[in-house]
Design a protein around this motif. Structure first.
Motif, PDB file in Angstrom:
ATOM      1  N   LEU A  18       0.827  -1.213   0.000  1.00 48.60           N
ATOM      2  CA  LEU A  18       0.000   0.000   0.000  1.00 48.60           C
ATOM      3  C   LEU A  18       0.859   1.261   0.000  1.00 48.60           C
ATOM      4  O   LEU A  18       0.539   2.246  -0.662  1.00 48.60           O
ATOM      5  CB  LEU A  18      -0.964  -0.002   1.183  1.00 48.60           C
ATOM      6  N   PHE A  19       1.961   1.227   0.734  1.00 49.64           N
ATOM      7  CA  PHE A  19       2.879   2.358   0.753  1.00 49.64           C
ATOM      8  C   PHE A  19       3.426   2.612  -0.655  1.00 49.64           C
ATOM      9  O   PHE A  19       3.453   3.757  -1.136  1.00 49.64           O
ATOM     10  CB  PHE A  19       4.039   2.111   1.721  1.00 49.64           C
ATOM     11  N   ILE A  20       3.850   1.556  -1.328  1.00 47.96           N
ATOM     12  CA  ILE A  20       4.363   1.688  -2.696  1.00 47.96           C
ATOM     13  C   ILE A  20       3.278   2.238  -3.610  1.00 47.96           C
ATOM     14  O   ILE A  20       3.511   3.173  -4.372  1.00 47.96           O
ATOM     15  CB  ILE A  20       4.899   0.339  -3.214  1.00 47.96           C
ATOM     16  N   TYR A  21       2.096   1.668  -3.525  1.00 47.67           N
ATOM     17  CA  TYR A  21       0.985   2.086  -4.373  1.00 47.67           C
ATOM     18  C   TYR A  21       0.670   3.577  -4.166  1.00 47.67           C
ATOM     19  O   TYR A  21       0.490   4.323  -5.129  1.00 47.67           O
ATOM     20  CB  TYR A  21      -0.236   1.227  -4.074  1.00 47.67           C
ATOM     21  N   ASP A  22       0.615   4.009  -2.910  1.00 46.46           N
ATOM     22  CA  ASP A  22       0.238   5.385  -2.581  1.00 46.46           C
ATOM     23  C   ASP A  22       1.341   6.410  -2.833  1.00 46.46           C
ATOM     24  O   ASP A  22       1.053   7.568  -3.136  1.00 46.46           O
ATOM     25  CB  ASP A  22      -0.180   5.492  -1.107  1.00 46.46           C
ATOM     26  N   ASN A  23       2.608   6.011  -2.674  1.00 46.66           N
ATOM     27  CA  ASN A  23       3.698   6.986  -2.690  1.00 46.66           C
ATOM     28  C   ASN A  23       4.618   6.939  -3.906  1.00 46.66           C
ATOM     29  O   ASN A  23       5.195   7.953  -4.278  1.00 46.66           O
ATOM     30  CB  ASN A  23       4.553   6.840  -1.425  1.00 46.66           C
ATOM     31  N   VAL A  24       4.783   5.787  -4.487  1.00 49.83           N
ATOM     32  CA  VAL A  24       5.705   5.637  -5.614  1.00 49.83           C
ATOM     33  C   VAL A  24       4.955   5.251  -6.886  1.00 49.83           C
ATOM     34  O   VAL A  24       5.231   5.757  -7.959  1.00 49.83           O
ATOM     35  CB  VAL A  24       6.791   4.571  -5.312  1.00 49.83           C
ATOM     36  N   GLY A  25       4.008   4.365  -6.728  1.00 52.91           N
ATOM     37  CA  GLY A  25       3.286   3.810  -7.871  1.00 52.91           C
ATOM     38  C   GLY A  25       3.918   2.496  -8.309  1.00 52.91           C
ATOM     39  O   GLY A  25       5.126   2.330  -8.195  1.00 52.91           O
TER      40      GLY A  25
END
Length: 108
Positions: A18-25
């Motif tokens: 979720l962190f990757i999805y929300d912050n980096v893509g």
């Protein structure tokens, strides 16, 4: 597109995903490399997806460091230079990831 995800991905690593999805893509697939029964995919955003080579199940994903990305790149392309945009994105992600981990450590 639906992606089959392992129990490890959905339970143990869901916060990271979720962190990757929300912050980096997540990005789009850029380079694939198969080692044993594992398919490693570097995406256009510099994320490393780790999937089963047999059925494509996502095992995990993470912000990879430049050493891992370089190893996968060389495995696929030999000594051909990595594209500048990918190299810079991976370095930026690693810097961002280090800062975020520092914030979490200081919050404890």
């Amino acid at each position: 597109m639906l992606i089959k995800m392992s129990k490890h991905a959905t339970q143990d690593r869901i916060d990271r995903l979720l962190f990757i999805y929300d912050n980096v893509g997540i990005g789009e697939p850029y380079i694939d490399s198969v080692e044993d029964d594992v398919l490693y995919t570097i995406t256009t955003t510099g994320i490393l997806l780790v999937r089963s080579a047999k059925d494509g199940t996502l095992i995990t994903a993470y912000i990879a460091d430049i050493d891992k990305i370089t190893a996968i790149w060389r495995n696929k392309h030999g000594e051909r230079p990595m594209p500048d945009n990918l190299y810079k994105r991976v370095l930026a992600n690693a810097f961002f990831d280090k800062q975020e981990k520092g914030k979490k450590k200081n919050a404890r």
